[in-house]
Design an enzyme around this catalytic site. Structure first.
Site, PDB file in Angstrom:
ATOM      1  N   HIS A  88      -1.885 -12.476  -4.176  1.00  0.00           N
ATOM      2  CA  HIS A  88      -1.690 -11.198  -3.766  1.00  0.00           C
ATOM      3  C   HIS A  88      -1.574 -10.141  -4.739  1.00  0.00           C
ATOM      4  CE1 HIS A  88       1.049  -8.226  -2.759  1.00  0.00           C
ATOM      5  NE2 HIS A  88       1.188  -8.103  -1.439  1.00  0.00           N
ATOM      6  N   GLU A 155      -6.627  -6.378   1.576  1.00  0.00           N
ATOM      7  CA  GLU A 155      -5.183  -5.259   0.792  1.00  0.00           C
ATOM      8  C   GLU A 155      -5.527  -4.150  -0.126  1.00  0.00           C
ATOM      9  OE1 GLU A 155      -1.570  -6.870   1.902  1.00  0.00           O
ATOM     10  OE2 GLU A 155      -1.657  -7.962   0.635  1.00  0.00           O
TER      11      GLU A 155
HETATM   12  P1  PGA Z   1       3.742  -2.857   2.872  1.00  0.00           P
HETATM   13  O1  PGA Z   1       2.364  -3.851   1.800  1.00  0.00           O
HETATM   14  O2  PGA Z   1       2.632  -3.468   3.658  1.00  0.00           O
HETATM   15  O3  PGA Z   1       4.868  -2.794   2.244  1.00  0.00           O
HETATM   16  O4  PGA Z   1       2.496  -2.216   1.861  1.00  0.00           O
HETATM   17  C1  PGA Z   1       2.082  -5.560   1.749  1.00  0.00           C
HETATM   18  C2  PGA Z   1       1.571  -6.318   0.970  1.00  0.00           C
HETATM   19  O5  PGA Z   1       1.477  -6.408  -0.143  1.00  0.00           O
HETATM   20  O6  PGA Z   1       1.381  -7.574   1.814  1.00  0.00           O
END
Ligand code: PGA
Length: 227
Positions: A88, A155
């Site tokens: 992450h 992401e």
């Molecule tokens: P968010 O976070 O939906 O608050 O943008 C997503 C994540 O970090 O997996």
């Protein structure tokens, strides 16, 4: 619509009681999707719900030992947890986890047959320079993309926690590119909420939801977006 992966990452939110109340309510909801919840470490319950898989946001790649502040495999085994989030961007950026560290974790948990959600994503400068494909490709070079229990979470860093989600076009392009690199399920994360989840689910294998997953009503709406 086929079954999708809908995952909630609670990060360092919701205490033990709040998490337990949340999961009790969620366990009563019917959904055709595959639901994963990654609670904060100290709020992690046993992975024994019928309709929810509990995963860990982090784990040190060792059975046990002197790793102050970390949990290890033994803690997960006690809770019957065999799903982990690795890479992450908050761990990469705030806790300096390099591709090499992520790769070591990947190898350790692959060896133990875990379902691995492996997060990748470019920063804004890389996106502006139109170098995101090279960047994502390099991140994937560190892991076995043929692993059968792999889920790739795309992401983009600039979309996480910012309220700015990537456009459908941007998501679609990256999905196409990543599909050319791996047969793994590919999900999207970054400011997904109850208003945009439906259209994002149309072009992905699922979603990883941060802040909008903290409110059970919003998460329920997200789950229902493709029922
Ligand atoms: P968010 O976070 O939906 O608050 O943008 C997503 C994540 O970090 O997996």
């Amino acid at each position: 619509m086929n079954e999708k992966i809908i995952a909630g990452n609670f990060k360092s939110n919701l205490n033990r009681k709040q998490t337990s109340d949340y999961l009790s309510k969620l366990s009563l909801l019917k959904s055709k999707h595959k639901i994963f919840i990654f609670p904060s470490i100290s709020s992690m319950p046993s992975n024994d719900y019928d309709n929810i898989t509990i995963g860990t946001q982090n784990c040190y790649p060792a059975a046990s030992g002197a790793f102050t502040g970390e949990i290890t495999l033994e803690h997960l085994e006690e809770l019957n947890i065999n799903t982990i989030l690795i890479g992450h961007s908050e761990r990469r950026n705030l806790f300096f986890e390099s591709d090499k560290v992520c790769a070591e974790k990947f190898a350790f948990f692959k060896e133990r047959d875990f379902c691995i959600f492996y997060c990748i994503g470019e920063d804004l400068a890389t996106r502006k320079a139109k170098k995101e494909r090279d960047f994502l490709s390099r991140q994937l070079d560190f892991i076995d993309t043929n692993y059968s229990k792999l889920v790739i979470a795309y992401e983009p860093i600039w979309a996480i926690g910012t309220g700015v989600n990537a456009s459908l076009e941007q998501i679609g392009e990256c999905m196409e590119f990543l599909k050319s690199r791996t047969n793994a399920a590919i999900i999207y994360g970054g400011s997904v909420n109850e208003n945009n989840s439906s259209e994002i689910l149309d072009i992905t294998d699922g979603i990883l939801v941060g802040s909008a997953s903290l409110d059970i009503n919003k998460f329920h709406q997200i789950l229902r977006s493709k029922e």
